[in-house]
Enzyme design. Structure first.
Site, PDB file in Angstrom:
ATOM      1  N   ILE A   1       0.900  -1.159   0.000  1.00  0.00           N
ATOM      2  CA  ILE A   1       0.000   0.000   0.000  1.00  0.00           C
ATOM      3  C   ILE A   1       0.930   1.198   0.000  1.00  0.00           C
ATOM      4  O   ILE A   1       1.715   1.379   0.920  1.00  0.00           O
ATOM      5  CB  ILE A   1      -0.951  -0.001   1.205  1.00  0.00           C
ATOM      6  CG1 ILE A   1      -1.947  -1.155   1.061  1.00  0.00           C
ATOM      7  CG2 ILE A   1      -1.689   1.334   1.288  1.00  0.00           C
ATOM      8  CD1 ILE A   1      -3.012  -1.215   2.148  1.00  0.00           C
ATOM      9  N   PRO A   2       0.878   2.005  -1.058  1.00  0.00           N
ATOM     10  CA  PRO A   2       1.979   2.932  -1.369  1.00  0.00           C
ATOM     11  C   PRO A   2       2.007   4.207  -0.535  1.00  0.00           C
ATOM     12  O   PRO A   2       1.847   5.314  -1.071  1.00  0.00           O
ATOM     13  CB  PRO A   2       1.746   3.232  -2.850  1.00  0.00           C
ATOM     14  CG  PRO A   2       0.265   3.139  -3.015  1.00  0.00           C
ATOM     15  CD  PRO A   2      -0.182   2.055  -2.085  1.00  0.00           C
ATOM     16  N   CYS A   3       2.294   4.052   0.760  1.00  0.00           N
ATOM     17  CA  CYS A   3       2.384   5.252   1.601  1.00  0.00           C
ATOM     18  C   CYS A   3       3.559   6.135   1.180  1.00  0.00           C
ATOM     19  O   CYS A   3       3.613   7.308   1.555  1.00  0.00           O
ATOM     20  CB  CYS A   3       2.479   4.869   3.074  1.00  0.00           C
ATOM     21  SG  CYS A   3       3.769   3.675   3.449  1.00  0.00           S
ATOM     22  N   HIS A   4       4.458   5.585   0.372  1.00  0.00           N
ATOM     23  CA  HIS A   4       5.565   6.417  -0.106  1.00  0.00           C
ATOM     24  C   HIS A   4       5.069   7.463  -1.100  1.00  0.00           C
ATOM     25  O   HIS A   4       5.796   8.404  -1.417  1.00  0.00           O
ATOM     26  CB  HIS A   4       6.659   5.551  -0.757  1.00  0.00           C
ATOM     27  CG  HIS A   4       6.155   4.707  -1.887  1.00  0.00           C
ATOM     28  ND1 HIS A   4       5.561   3.493  -1.698  1.00  0.00           N
ATOM     29  CD2 HIS A   4       6.129   4.923  -3.223  1.00  0.00           C
ATOM     30  CE1 HIS A   4       5.204   2.976  -2.855  1.00  0.00           C
ATOM     31  NE2 HIS A   4       5.540   3.823  -3.810  1.00  0.00           N
ATOM     32  N   ARG A   5       3.830   7.299  -1.598  1.00  0.00           N
ATOM     33  CA  ARG A   5       3.296   8.270  -2.560  1.00  0.00           C
ATOM     34  C   ARG A   5       2.542   9.393  -1.871  1.00  0.00           C
ATOM     35  O   ARG A   5       1.815  10.157  -2.518  1.00  0.00           O
ATOM     36  CB  ARG A   5       2.367   7.566  -3.564  1.00  0.00           C
ATOM     37  CG  ARG A   5       3.090   6.558  -4.431  1.00  0.00           C
ATOM     38  CD  ARG A   5       2.182   5.890  -5.439  1.00  0.00           C
ATOM     39  NE  ARG A   5       2.837   4.695  -5.968  1.00  0.00           N
ATOM     40  CZ  ARG A   5       2.205   3.640  -6.463  1.00  0.00           C
ATOM     41  NH1 ARG A   5       0.888   3.622  -6.519  1.00  0.00           N
ATOM     42  NH2 ARG A   5       2.900   2.591  -6.906  1.00  0.00           N
TER      43      ARG A   5
END
Lengths: 261, 175
Positions: A162-166
């Site tokens: 789940i792309p929390c880096h985005r």
């Protein structure tokens, strides 16, 4: 004064190995893990019959140490997946490479309802784009909860999947990341986002870009904005500035969600 | 109770009790851990055969205590009597050995001495003491586990403790 005999007889804690060993012997330790490559190196992905509950970075550690971290953080043990479902492995690899994570089932049962809402919204951010923490907060109907969103993302049990880096700071700076800010920048670069460019825009106070021909304004990384071509991109310092020019929020990236018009 | 979902909690809630009883009986942490594992595996298999009514009415603590007593007795019979590794400190005040620097080693010696002394008691006294003081079971629970009257259990504990005190030098226990 304690009685030394009764003290010597007293109950003592069972060793930590007892529970996992018992569960393994009776066949009740369903969590299995895969070790897969990713933009931040090898990661351990934990699943229970296909429902993914955790993603941990290996870094320079032995796999056993990662399993210990999992046990400490999640309160249960996991075993190597000795006969992995190849379809699951393929889906995990694709999501690690940036494909939408709705290819995977997640087991987020340890996570609060608010956190789940944050993660579900984060999952919608497309590859190659970023959104501010404030956007997540507004989109889930909690526009004041920007810091709580940051905290919730920091506790994401499945980073990279789940792309929390985005998710970046509202002022455009890259912000924090569970694997460290350099890793966040590295992953964004792999995905085609230039963190330096984002920071340059932020330094100039540019929050949005407008497209007068299309009549809309977007987050700078929105694919629609990028497709328009540089000469059409109008830097905007605020949603108010966009609205003054008669621009509507892009329906795809919904900038300034919750900020009227 | 849904066995798959609830069994891990059952283990978590009772593992200290089961392990402690096994430790007091065997005197060795490794043996105690094996016996505790054995106990829970047997418990799981039994539970699978219980219908819902039986599971609901189960008194877990006395039930598990009875299983661990049984497991330890079977293991002792299979292995033969284990010689005690540390000399009993007799009440005649023989020179005590210097306590080992590591707390763990000292506790280990105490556990072995205690187990050896307990083995000199009649079985009913040993079991009552180990369940009540070692496992933390209440007198009614001990009575249920052993199938004996509460008053008898109390008497067994008191007599057994008196014998233990005469067998063990308190200075050894504190070391």
């Amino acid at each position: 004064m304690t009685d030394p005999l009764l003290d010597a007889l007293r109950p003592v804690p069972a060793p930590a190995t007892l529970l996992p060993t018992v569960l393994r012997r009776v066949g009740l330790a369903p969590d299995r893990y895969l070790v897969r490559p990713s933009p931040v190196g090898d990661v351990v992905v934990v699943h229970d019959r296909g429902a993914v509950s955790a993603c941990l970075v290996v870094a320079d550690r032995a796999i056993e140490d990662v399993v210990v971290e999992f046990a400490r953080r999640f309160g249960r043990t996991c075993l190597p997946d000795e006969d992995p479902d190849q379809a699951l492995v393929a889906r995990v690899d694709r999501v690690l490479a940036g494909e939408p994570c709705d290819a995977l089932h997640f087991d987020l049962s340890g996570v609060s309802a608010f956190q789940r809402a944050v993660l579900a919204k984060t999952a919608e951010i497309p590859l190659g784009e970023v959104r501010p923490y404030g956007w997540i907060a507004a989109e889930i109907g909690r526009p004041g909860a920007v810091r709580a969103v940051g905290t919730a993302l920091g506790r994401n049990p499945v980073p990279l999947l789940i792309p929390c880096h985005r998710v970046v700071r509202t002022d455009g700076r890259i912000g924090d990341y569970a694997f460290g800010t350099p890793a966040k920048r590295a992953v964004l670069r792999v995905e085609g986002v230039d963190p330096d460019e984002l920071e340059r825009l932020a330094a100039r106070g540019v929050r949005y870009v407008g497209d007068e021909a299309a009549g809309t304004f977007c987050h700078p990384t929105c694919a629609t904005a990028r497709a328009g071509g540089d000469d059409r991109r109008l830097p905007l310092r605020s949603a108010a500035a966009a609205l003054e020019r008669g621009l509507r929020p892009c329906p795809r990236c919904r900038p300034a969600a919750g900020a009227a018009a | 109770m849904d066995l798959e979902r609830d069994f891990p909690d059952l283990v978590r809630s009772h593992q200290d009790l089961v392990y402690s009883i096994a430790l007091r009986l065997t005197g060795h942490p490794a043996d105690a851990e094996d016996a505790a594992q054995e106990t829970f595996v047997r418990a799981y298999r039994s539970l699978r055969g219980f219908d819902r009514a039986r599971r609901a009415s189960l008194q877990a603590r006395p039930w598990l205590a009875a299983i661990v007593l049984n497991t330890c007795r079977n293991r002792a019979r299979a292995a033969g009597r284990r010689p005690s590794h540390a000399p009993l400190a007799m009440a005649d005040g023989a020179a005590t050995e210097a306590p080992s620097p590591a707390d763990a080693a000292a506790e280990q010696e105490t556990a072995m001495e205690l187990a050896a002394a307990l083995r000199r008691l009649p079985e009913v006294q040993r079991r009552s003491i180990v369940l009540h003081h070692g496992g933390g079971l209440t007198y009614p629970e001990v009575a249920a586990a052993l199938g004996r009257a509460e008053g008898t259990v109390k008497a067994d504990v008191h007599r057994g403790l008196a014998t233990l005190r005469s067998l063990l030098d308190p200075r050894e226990l504190l070391a």
